[in-house]
Design a protein around this motif. Structure first.
Motif, PDB file in Angstrom:
ATOM      1  N   LEU A 188      -7.580  -9.520   9.266  1.00 58.74           N
ATOM      2  CA  LEU A 188      -7.612  -9.869  10.859  1.00 58.74           C
ATOM      3  C   LEU A 188      -6.393 -10.658  10.933  1.00 58.74           C
ATOM      4  N   ARG A 189      -5.291 -10.210  11.865  1.00 59.91           N
ATOM      5  CA  ARG A 189      -4.127 -10.953  12.075  1.00 59.91           C
ATOM      6  C   ARG A 189      -3.927 -10.994  13.791  1.00 59.91           C
ATOM      7  N   VAL A 190      -3.495 -11.994  14.078  1.00 61.70           N
ATOM      8  CA  VAL A 190      -3.175 -12.461  15.246  1.00 61.70           C
ATOM      9  C   VAL A 190      -1.536 -11.989  15.445  1.00 61.70           C
ATOM     10  N   ASP A 250      -8.359  -3.921  10.372  1.00 57.94           N
ATOM     11  CA  ASP A 250      -8.659  -2.676   9.572  1.00 57.94           C
ATOM     12  C   ASP A 250      -9.810  -2.157  10.141  1.00 57.94           C
ATOM     13  N   VAL A 251     -10.803  -2.899  10.881  1.00 61.94           N
ATOM     14  CA  VAL A 251     -12.085  -2.603  11.684  1.00 61.94           C
ATOM     15  C   VAL A 251     -11.776  -3.019  13.058  1.00 61.94           C
ATOM     16  N   SER A 252     -12.857  -2.636  13.698  1.00 62.24           N
ATOM     17  CA  SER A 252     -12.893  -2.932  15.045  1.00 62.24           C
ATOM     18  C   SER A 252     -12.737  -4.629  15.132  1.00 62.24           C
ATOM     19  N   ASP A 260     -16.254  -6.807  10.582  1.00 62.71           N
ATOM     20  CA  ASP A 260     -16.833  -7.024   9.194  1.00 62.71           C
ATOM     21  C   ASP A 260     -17.146  -8.914   9.147  1.00 62.71           C
ATOM     22  N   GLY A 261     -16.875  -9.400  10.190  1.00 60.46           N
ATOM     23  CA  GLY A 261     -17.255 -10.873  10.301  1.00 60.46           C
ATOM     24  C   GLY A 261     -15.959 -11.725  10.008  1.00 60.46           C
TER      25      GLY A 261
END
Ligand SMILES: [Zn+2]
Length: 392
Positions: free
Chosen positions: A35-37, A59-61, A123-124
């Motif tokens: 998860l990237r900003v 890679d997920v919502s 995915d949390g």
């Protein structure tokens, strides 16, 4: 209390740095997708909005985005605002949020807002960005500045000597305040001198037509409109507003505020001797037996001009009576007692041995004697070039 809050915040900032380095360091998060900003920014639209934007991918919502911000001001607890951003969940998102100050009330020029984001995916996985500061400046003018002690003055119209003259007034006002009451500036103050009330009103959301100056006591900021040709009014007004700032710094506490007669009376007293028009209001009220009680003057003043002028005149007179009869040390003790969150009557009783009704009685006797035989003049209702506002 404040110290503790501050420490908690330090710990949190450290924790963020650790978190970020874990998430962002190559090889750790990549394996399972990350998860990237991608970008984050804030743009100030002084005086009414501050626009934030963020883009992020995973890679997920991405399912949850929150903006967090704090404003630098004197408080008891660090207040962090949290905004839940509404958006359509997706693997790549771009969101914007606008802080509309027409709804929340404005900030003074030169405020610093610190903000950060938290982003979470399906995915949390969770990312919290490092705090960033954004300046909320009035960029309509090319400000020059002058610093003396704890006071920094900003102005854009008028010569150096115009600014120096105002700075001298500031220094004299602070010296007189110490002499009369023992009160002094605890924290730095910024003063913004606009060329006229119209320019000042351009710095405010929903300005009142008659606003001539504003003291933002929590922020330690005074914004005022003073044309170089209107310097004498300006000096009085700055002295008045600066006194509010000092008194609020000295007495800030989470429990209780000050009685209005004390706050306004000290500000009026700093300006120097009472103007003749104010004296006329006092004189007439004595003659007509229509003085307002000290108890009533503890609440915000009447919005009606005549009652409001009399309220200011009486507040001056009450404070003058207290300082000249009981001295500076007791006034300082009174302010210190208010800082502990004391009630109005409790503080007066502790320091002077009488409550507000007792003060009312003693002061009336004094002022009636003082004004005996004074000519009743006509009261003028246009006393000020602009009304001064206090924002706490
Ligand atoms: Zn005032």
């Amino acid at each position: 209390m404040w110290q503790v809050e501050k420490m908690i915040k330090r710990v949190r900032v450290l924790a963020i740095v650790v978190c970020l380095s874990l998430v962002l360091s190559p090889g750790i998060a990549q394996a399972e997708g990350e998860l990237r900003v991608l970008g984050s920014s804030a743009e100030a639209g002084f005086p009414s909005e501050l626009d934030f934007s963020l883009s992020a991918e995973s890679d997920v919502s991405i399912t949850d985005i929150r903006l967090h911000y704090t404003v630098d001001q004197a408080g008891f607890a660090e207040v962090t605002s949290e905004v839940f951003i509404e958006f359509e969940p997706a693997a790549t998102v771009e969101v914007e949020w606008s802080w509309d100050m027409r709804k929340t009330g404005g900030l003074p020029p030169g405020s610093t807002v610190e903000y950060w984001w938290t982003v979470q995916d399906a995915d949390g996985k969770r990312v919290e960005t490092a705090p960033v500061q954004v300046q909320f400046d009035d960029n309509r003018y090319s400000w020059r500045s002058l610093t003396g002690g704890k006071v920094t003055m900003y102005w854009y119209e008028g010569s150096e000597s115009f600014a120096e003259e105002i700075m001298l007034t500031v220094e004299e006002a602070l010296a007189r305040l110490v002499e009369d009451t023992g009160a002094y500036l605890v924290k730095p103050v910024r003063i913004y001198i606009y060329e006229n009330p119209r320019d000042l009103r351009g710095a405010m959301v929903y300005p009142q037509e008659w606003t001539g100056g504003v003291a933002f006591t929590r922020h330690g900021v005074i914004a005022i409109g003073i044309a170089p040709s209107n310097l004498s009014w300006g000096k009085r007004a700055i002295t008045h507003e600066l006194t509010h700032l000092v008194i609020h710094q000295m007495t800030l506490n989470p429990y209780n505020d000050l009685p209005t007669w004390l706050d306004e009376g000290l500000a009026m007293h700093s300006e120097g001797p009472l103007g003749s028009q104010f004296k006329n209001y006092l004189n007439r009220a004595i003659a007509e037996d229509s003085l307002i009680s000290v108890q009533s003057l503890a609440s915000p003043f009447s919005a009606y001009a005549e009652q409001s002028y009399l309220s200011y005149a009486q507040s001056y007179s009450i404070v003058e009576f207290m300082i000249s009869n009981y001295g500076r040390d007791r006034m300082l003790e009174l302010l210190n007692t208010f800082r502990e969150g004391s009630s109005y009557d409790g503080a007066l009783n502790k320091v002077y041995g009488f409550d507000m009704d007792g003060l009312d009685e003693l002061w009336r006797e004094h002022v009636i004697q003082q004004y005996q035989g004074a000519e009743a003049g006509t009261a003028d209702s246009s006393l000020w070039a602009g009304i001064l506002v206090v924002v706490t």
